[in-house]
Scaffold this active site. Structure first.
Site, PDB file in Angstrom:
ATOM      1  N   TYR A 158      -6.903   3.180 -16.622  1.00 23.81           N
ATOM      2  CA  TYR A 158      -6.398   3.583 -17.876  1.00 23.81           C
ATOM      3  C   TYR A 158      -5.892   2.436 -18.739  1.00 23.81           C
ATOM      4  O   TYR A 158      -5.504   2.901 -19.971  1.00 23.81           O
ATOM      5  CB  TYR A 158      -5.380   4.775 -17.540  1.00 23.81           C
ATOM      6  CG  TYR A 158      -5.742   6.035 -16.868  1.00 23.81           C
ATOM      7  CD1 TYR A 158      -7.164   6.157 -16.635  1.00 23.81           C
ATOM      8  CD2 TYR A 158      -4.838   7.016 -17.063  1.00 23.81           C
ATOM      9  CE1 TYR A 158      -7.512   7.448 -16.020  1.00 23.81           C
ATOM     10  CE2 TYR A 158      -5.343   8.168 -16.379  1.00 23.81           C
ATOM     11  CZ  TYR A 158      -6.700   8.329 -15.942  1.00 23.81           C
ATOM     12  OH  TYR A 158      -7.225   9.558 -15.193  1.00 23.81           O
ATOM     13  N   SER A 196      -1.143   4.359 -14.935  1.00 24.61           N
ATOM     14  CA  SER A 196      -1.605   4.023 -16.162  1.00 24.61           C
ATOM     15  C   SER A 196      -2.150   2.722 -16.187  1.00 24.61           C
ATOM     16  O   SER A 196      -2.960   2.365 -17.193  1.00 24.61           O
ATOM     17  CB  SER A 196      -1.209   4.695 -17.346  1.00 24.61           C
ATOM     18  OG  SER A 196      -1.366   5.870 -17.247  1.00 24.61           O
ATOM     19  N   THR A 197      -1.851   1.563 -15.286  1.00 24.52           N
ATOM     20  CA  THR A 197      -2.209   0.163 -15.670  1.00 24.52           C
ATOM     21  C   THR A 197      -3.424  -0.238 -15.055  1.00 24.52           C
ATOM     22  O   THR A 197      -3.880  -1.369 -15.179  1.00 24.52           O
ATOM     23  CB  THR A 197      -1.113  -0.702 -14.976  1.00 24.52           C
ATOM     24  OG1 THR A 197      -0.987  -0.408 -13.532  1.00 24.52           O
ATOM     25  CG2 THR A 197       0.221  -0.277 -15.880  1.00 24.52           C
ATOM     26  N   GLY A 198      -4.103   0.535 -14.247  1.00 25.83           N
ATOM     27  CA  GLY A 198      -5.660   0.216 -13.658  1.00 25.83           C
ATOM     28  C   GLY A 198      -6.518   0.572 -14.791  1.00 25.83           C
ATOM     29  O   GLY A 198      -6.795   0.029 -15.721  1.00 25.83           O
ATOM     30  N   ASP A 225       0.816  -1.230   0.123  1.00 23.68           N
ATOM     31  CA  ASP A 225      -0.142   0.144   0.157  1.00 23.68           C
ATOM     32  C   ASP A 225       1.043   1.294   0.075  1.00 23.68           C
ATOM     33  O   ASP A 225       1.699   1.556   1.130  1.00 23.68           O
ATOM     34  CB  ASP A 225      -0.886  -0.094   1.165  1.00 23.68           C
ATOM     35  CG  ASP A 225      -1.836   1.089   1.427  1.00 23.68           C
ATOM     36  OD1 ASP A 225      -1.534   2.093   0.685  1.00 23.68           O
ATOM     37  OD2 ASP A 225      -2.619   1.252   2.158  1.00 23.68           O
ATOM     38  N   ILE A 226       0.882   1.947  -1.194  1.00 23.15           N
ATOM     39  CA  ILE A 226       1.863   3.008  -1.165  1.00 23.15           C
ATOM     40  C   ILE A 226       1.338   4.243  -0.224  1.00 23.15           C
ATOM     41  O   ILE A 226       2.540   5.042   0.188  1.00 23.15           O
ATOM     42  CB  ILE A 226       1.719   3.726  -2.707  1.00 23.15           C
ATOM     43  CG1 ILE A 226       2.953   4.587  -2.795  1.00 23.15           C
ATOM     44  CG2 ILE A 226       0.259   4.473  -2.808  1.00 23.15           C
ATOM     45  CD1 ILE A 226       3.056   4.876  -4.282  1.00 23.15           C
ATOM     46  N   VAL A 245      -5.550   4.194  -6.713  1.00 21.53           N
ATOM     47  CA  VAL A 245      -4.256   4.914  -5.945  1.00 21.53           C
ATOM     48  C   VAL A 245      -4.680   6.414  -5.664  1.00 21.53           C
ATOM     49  O   VAL A 245      -4.426   6.836  -4.530  1.00 21.53           O
ATOM     50  CB  VAL A 245      -2.949   4.553  -6.441  1.00 21.53           C
ATOM     51  CG1 VAL A 245      -2.920   5.464  -7.528  1.00 21.53           C
ATOM     52  CG2 VAL A 245      -2.000   4.789  -5.483  1.00 21.53           C
ATOM     53  N   ASP A 246      -5.133   7.048  -6.420  1.00 20.48           N
ATOM     54  CA  ASP A 246      -5.521   8.457  -6.192  1.00 20.48           C
ATOM     55  C   ASP A 246      -6.412   8.670  -5.026  1.00 20.48           C
ATOM     56  O   ASP A 246      -6.167   9.294  -4.289  1.00 20.48           O
ATOM     57  CB  ASP A 246      -6.347   9.035  -7.484  1.00 20.48           C
ATOM     58  CG  ASP A 246      -6.414  10.395  -7.471  1.00 20.48           C
ATOM     59  OD1 ASP A 246      -5.715  11.161  -6.578  1.00 20.48           O
ATOM     60  OD2 ASP A 246      -7.100  10.932  -8.609  1.00 20.48           O
ATOM     61  N   ASN A 274      -5.781  12.157 -11.915  1.00 19.26           N
ATOM     62  CA  ASN A 274      -6.397  12.601 -13.079  1.00 19.26           C
ATOM     63  C   ASN A 274      -6.157  13.956 -13.279  1.00 19.26           C
ATOM     64  O   ASN A 274      -5.657  14.646 -12.356  1.00 19.26           O
ATOM     65  CB  ASN A 274      -7.847  12.202 -12.993  1.00 19.26           C
ATOM     66  CG  ASN A 274      -8.370  12.669 -11.836  1.00 19.26           C
ATOM     67  OD1 ASN A 274      -8.395  14.079 -11.665  1.00 19.26           O
ATOM     68  ND2 ASN A 274      -9.273  12.170 -10.950  1.00 19.26           N
TER      69      ASN A 274
END
Length: 172
Positions: A123, A119-121, A8-9, A31-32, A22
């Site tokens: 997006y 971008s891998t989620g 978890d970042i 994550v945002d 975004n």
């Protein structure tokens, strides 16, 4: 100098964590949303100030805010591209998102930085190619910049973790 972990970042004690934001900077999913929830309202307040100055954060660029209640000093918000089958300059924009984040980190004397898999989620950028771009961009940057001592790629899922671990083997 480069580390790969799964976790978890929002719990990583570094100088700066990178948020896969975004363009609106008003929080979102993935994550945002997790960073905004864990960091508290101070992050959103800083984002609103940035929005009033420059109207958001274009794809491939980055901005920096406080980290609020997170165990970091800063959050670097960067906007990666939405995957469009490679027809919209996505690879260059993703590299630019990483590079813009690293440049901001150096400007703010950040020694340790943690990146999510940008971008891998939602997006939908292909995970393998996104990881290659991330690793290449970071390696090239670290080769000519001594301010950043450690970069941690924080993978949310096991698939990304394995991809990054394999790429890291070729780095050493």
């Amino acid at each position: 100098m480069i580390e790969v972990i799964q976790g978890d970042i929002t719990k990583i004690p570094v100088d700066a964590i990178v948020n896969a934001a975004n363009t609106s900077l008003l929080g979102g999913g993935g994550v945002d949303g997790a960073i905004h929830r864990a960091g508290g309202p101070e992050i959103l307040e800083d984002c609103k100030k940035i929005r009033s100055k420059q109207g958001g954060c274009p794809v491939g660029t980055a901005v920096i805010t406080t980290a609020g209640k997170l165990p970091a000093k800063y959050v670097i918000h960067t906007v990666g591209p939405v995957w469009n089958q490679g027809k919209s300059n996505e690879e260059a924009l993703l590299a630019s998102a990483y590079l813009s984040s690293l440049k901001l980190a150096v400007e703010h004397e950040v020694n340790t930085i943690a990146f999510p898999n940008i971008s891998t989620g939602i997006y939908r950028f292909p995970k393998q190619r996104a990881a290659e771009i991330a690793m290449d961009t970071v390696q090239q940057f670290l080769a000519v910049n001594a301010v950043i001592e450690k970069v941690i790629f924080v993978c949310f899922d096991g698939e990304n973790l394995e991809i990054y671990r394999e790429l890291l083997k070729t780095v050493r």
